[in-house]
Design a protein around this motif. Structure first.
Motif, PDB file in Angstrom:
ATOM      1  N   ALA A  25      51.165  26.418  45.110  1.00 32.62           N
ATOM      2  CA  ALA A  25      50.489  25.315  45.809  1.00 32.62           C
ATOM      3  C   ALA A  25      51.347  24.051  45.769  1.00 32.62           C
ATOM      4  N   THR A  26      51.910  23.760  44.591  1.00 32.02           N
ATOM      5  CA  THR A  26      52.753  22.568  44.430  1.00 32.02           C
ATOM      6  C   THR A  26      53.968  22.648  45.354  1.00 32.02           C
ATOM      7  N   THR A  27      54.556  23.823  45.438  1.00 29.79           N
ATOM      8  CA  THR A  27      55.749  24.006  46.259  1.00 29.79           C
ATOM      9  C   THR A  27      55.406  23.859  47.745  1.00 29.79           C
ATOM     10  N   LEU A  28      54.271  24.413  48.150  1.00 25.96           N
ATOM     11  CA  LEU A  28      53.848  24.282  49.549  1.00 25.96           C
ATOM     12  C   LEU A  28      53.603  22.816  49.890  1.00 25.96           C
TER      13      LEU A  28
ATOM     14  N   ILE B 113      42.299  30.091  46.063  1.00 22.85           N
ATOM     15  CA  ILE B 113      41.089  30.862  45.769  1.00 22.85           C
ATOM     16  C   ILE B 113      41.136  31.338  44.322  1.00 22.85           C
ATOM     17  N   ARG B 114      40.062  31.072  43.571  1.00 22.67           N
ATOM     18  CA  ARG B 114      40.022  31.529  42.179  1.00 22.67           C
ATOM     19  C   ARG B 114      38.595  31.923  41.828  1.00 22.67           C
ATOM     20  N   ASN B 115      38.441  32.763  40.822  1.00 20.12           N
ATOM     21  CA  ASN B 115      37.111  33.238  40.445  1.00 20.12           C
ATOM     22  C   ASN B 115      36.582  32.536  39.203  1.00 20.12           C
TER      23      ASN B 115
ATOM     24  N   GLN C  48      44.905  16.401  41.808  1.00 22.58           N
ATOM     25  CA  GLN C  48      46.168  16.283  42.523  1.00 22.58           C
ATOM     26  C   GLN C  48      46.239  17.246  43.710  1.00 22.58           C
ATOM     27  N   PHE C  49      45.582  18.387  43.560  1.00 25.18           N
ATOM     28  CA  PHE C  49      45.582  19.360  44.648  1.00 25.18           C
ATOM     29  C   PHE C  49      44.575  18.953  45.731  1.00 25.18           C
ATOM     30  N   ARG C  50      43.368  18.586  45.285  1.00 24.62           N
ATOM     31  CA  ARG C  50      42.342  18.135  46.235  1.00 24.62           C
ATOM     32  C   ARG C  50      42.834  16.912  47.017  1.00 24.62           C
ATOM     33  N   ASP C  51      43.461  15.978  46.295  1.00 22.00           N
ATOM     34  CA  ASP C  51      43.949  14.763  46.958  1.00 22.00           C
ATOM     35  C   ASP C  51      44.985  15.100  48.030  1.00 22.00           C
ATOM     36  N   ALA C  52      45.737  16.176  47.804  1.00 21.34           N
ATOM     37  CA  ALA C  52      46.754  16.572  48.779  1.00 21.34           C
ATOM     38  C   ALA C  52      46.154  17.452  49.864  1.00 21.34           C
ATOM     39  N   GLY C  53      44.833  17.637  49.839  1.00 14.74           N
ATOM     40  CA  GLY C  53      44.176  18.386  50.913  1.00 14.74           C
ATOM     41  C   GLY C  53      44.071  19.879  50.671  1.00 14.74           C
TER      42      GLY C  53
ATOM     43  N   ASN D 163      42.393  23.155  49.784  1.00 17.44           N
ATOM     44  CA  ASN D 163      41.007  23.599  49.792  1.00 17.44           C
ATOM     45  C   ASN D 163      40.817  24.570  48.622  1.00 17.44           C
ATOM     46  N   ILE D 164      40.107  24.137  47.585  1.00 15.20           N
ATOM     47  CA  ILE D 164      39.905  24.994  46.406  1.00 15.20           C
ATOM     48  C   ILE D 164      38.603  25.771  46.576  1.00 15.20           C
ATOM     49  N   ILE D 165      38.683  27.076  46.587  1.00 18.35           N
ATOM     50  CA  ILE D 165      37.537  27.950  46.823  1.00 18.35           C
ATOM     51  C   ILE D 165      37.272  28.743  45.545  1.00 18.35           C
TER      52      ILE D 165
END
Lengths: 449, 449
Positions: free
Chosen positions: A19-22, A34-36, A65-70, A72-74
């Motif tokens: 995710a960071t690299t993308l 996506i995580r369980n 940091q991930f949410r702020d970068a858009g 989508n955490i599922i």
């Protein structure tokens, strides 16, 4: 139907690195992670929940940091990947269309094939905050704890349980092999770790096989192969992990039952739109390209980075292969390494030359808190002089010193190269320049070549 | 006449590395180590005599390992080397015949060309225990101390004087340039060091030139170019050092007045039987082979090793050239580096790409004593991607992390190389694998290339 550009399935080291690299390389792409589990724990930090940190919620990787970068955490369970239609199907019936997909589903802890592993208060370690809290709740009132498995997880768990405020009266660490950490560390460094564990109050039982776990509903004793019975309110099992390939298999992606999701050096799976990274993916040895069983967060982070880079790149990056770079701390001593062990070199019949050096981790050694005997051991191939591995045992800078070794191994440097280089030294931070362990160990090997 | 196989003149880093190397490689050779001080101090440890160690005798390199190995330690002043007859002549009239000789006479501190430098209690730093004790005796009752020069020695001396039990009321550090440590460190890391100094109670006065030092017999004030007068019971001057080439010049060995004893890449002087190593010897830049003014104990140790190896070897080893690998600690922060600075790259009109990364020095950052912002900055050549230098500012592992960078620079690795490598990580010892600064900084540079 919801769609995304990249779906990442699995939110631990490989997934987060992807995710960071993308975010860094393809900021225009829509990313779904996506995580369980509701929250991601710091995987290597899990043992410290029980001692130094004292709480599960202090060991969470924040999502912001991930949410702020858009991103989508599922938080859902994936049933299957419909690869023909490029759709992820969740167990609640919802779906997510994707363009590219990264599988980073990690590993599943091994359970020993013995009776009693399903008893209450017998735990493996899962990267799930709720599960980790259950273990903490069980440990808090415990008086007798048995940790099965003397690898990194077992050693660190035992050491940290010994530092709990509500410290159990008896903490036993049971290891099948002659020493703890034996597959990763030099034997004499294993002995150092065992001494530190004993000093922390852990009873280290090596050469001991577990035959069964007994109890009514809850665990009561652990039975060893020699007949001894160990009292146990809680049992923690850390004997290794297997690649988690259930989803990949269900989705028709090529897998090796033991090795994991089959991947090329570019980490592409049998489906060109799907890459795999981290513990779930097949590993090749850095040294000979053969299948490797090494699984570490450092490899996962590297693979996540490479896989994510490759999704939309003309030039595909390739993994160097699994090296085995790690660090741990037991009591007052830190132990770290990169590359092969002496034992592995023997098993592979490699003709090697070993150079060692010992010096205080500060200079002069009269400085407060100096560790007098910080050791470095370098293993070189005799014919070429090439560095195959290096091991460090000493102060807290051992891990970064091992990273100098990791760089040298991966750059295929020789004893001569390392002996001629200049190194940063400082009284409070390193050995003296004249005694600096990397230089001296390389010199000591060189005179044998 | 007494004779020896190898005479080493000068017993600090280069001389000791040479003696150690001879003991290792040529154990049959008779070694004489000649020095003009009774005991050898740990050169980089000198500032810590005044604070953390509290005594000169805690900063001595013991002779026993050398004496035990049969090294003849001679505490005398050398008048001249009679090279025609291969004889060292001492000032007491005695002589010592030699087969090979290593010159490691070190450096002499610069004195600024101003009035008052000869007043009582105005000190440069010499590597002589008696001299260091004199400074300690002067500092103990002092109320106002002025340190002139904000390089490594000045910064470390000021920081340590601020930690003396008999702490002076006012400690001022006077630096001509806009920042302390500016020729070695990145500007923003210099600012960190200055803040740490201020927090330790040192008044940092940058952009300040010293015009004169005043007093009757003993120093009383330091006068700045802007007219300000600073009260001073003790003045410590640390503005750099020049190669000590007096003996070489007297003995007719080719020297460059500024650069030092002229040497080849194998460290041979104009006399084939004589090698030079350490601060007294000419330096070439690792990067372009041009004359270099960098002088560090790490270079001296490397040169002493190389010179000693070469004395009796068919294949001559060559120095890689002076790199500039160093580390320091100011207050709670450690700063370390290898290779060029951003400022030096600008001055040399190099086209570079800079990658930075910041992460906690432990993970999770909630661990006790974690430093949230451990920074790494890597400087790459744009055209080739090659690493030219790297800088670290953070916890105590900064020095060894800089050594991973030092290895990478000297192995001529690229941003791509560093971004693909695996690194050892651990919660208590490093950043997390996903955030590991070397990998992330290399990635951040790579996307600009």
């Amino acid at each position: 139907m919801n769609t995304t550009d990249v779906a990442i399935i699995g939110g631990s080291a490989a997934g987060l690195a992807a995710a960071t690299t993308l975010m860094r390389r393809y900021p225009e792409k829509r990313i779904s992670l996506i995580r369980n589990v509701t929250q991601t724990v710091v995987p290597c930090g899990i043992p410290y929940v029980y001692g130094t940190l004292g709480a599960v919620n202090k060991n969470i990787i924040p999502d912001n940091q991930f949410r702020d970068a858009g991103v989508n955490i599922i938080t859902k369970h994936v049933n299957v990947i419909d690869r023909d239609n490029k759709v992820v199907e969740f167990d609640d019936g919802e779906t997510l269309g994707y363009d590219k997909l990264i599988l980073s589903t990690g590993s599943k802890p091994f359970l020993p094939p013995i009776d009693g592993v399903d008893l209450t208060n017998v735990f493996c370690i899962h990267k799930d905050p709720a599960h980790l809290q259950t273990i903490l709740d069980a440990l808090n009132p415990a008086q007798n704890v048995v940790v099965i498995g003397g690898g990194f997880i077992g050693v660190e768990m035992a050491e940290q349980i010994a530092r709990m405020e509500s410290r159990p009266a008896h903490i036993r660490l049971v290891e099948m092999l002659p020493h703890c950490l034996m597959t990763a560390c030099e034997e004499e460094y294993c002995v150092v770790a065992e001494k530190e564990l004993e000093r922390e109050g852990v009873e280290v039982m090596t050469n001991c096989q577990v035959k069964a776990i007994h109890g009514d509903s809850g665990v009561q004793t652990v039975e060893l192969a020699d007949g001894r019975q160990l009292d146990a309110d809680v049992v923690v099992i850390g004997i290794g992990a297997a690649p988690n390939i259930e989803l990949a298999e269900r989705s028709g992606i090529a897998c090796d039952a033991r090795g994991g999701v089959k991947v090329s050096r570019t980490l592409q799976t049998s489906d060109p739109a799907i890459y795999a990274a981290g513990d779930c993916a097949e590993k090749f040895s850095f040294f000979n390209g053969e299948p490797s069983a090494i699984r570490l967060a450092s490899i996962a982070a590297s693979e996540g980075t490479i896989a994510a880079s490759n999704l939309y790149a003309d030039t595909q990056r390739e993994t160097l292969g699994a090296l085995g770079a790690f660090a741990t701390k037991v009591g007052t001593r830190s132990i770290a390494a990169a590359g092969i062990t002496t034992q592995a070199a023997k098993q592979q019949n490699l003709d090697v030359v070993i150079g060692e050096a010992v010096a205080s981790n500060m200079h002069p050694g009269s400085l407060p808190n100096a560790i007098a005997d910080m050791r470095v051991k370098l293993i070189f191939e005799r014919q070429t002089g090439r560095l195959l591995g290096g091991h460090v045992c000493g102060g807290d800078s051992s891990a970064e010193l091992a990273n100098a070794i990791a760089v040298a191994v991966q750059a295929q440097l020789t004893a001569n190269d390392l002996s001629l280089m200049q190194y940063a030294t400082h009284p409070l931070l390193t050995a003296s320049p004249v005694m600096y362990q990397l230089m001296v160990a390389a010199e000591n090997a060189l005179i044998q070549l």
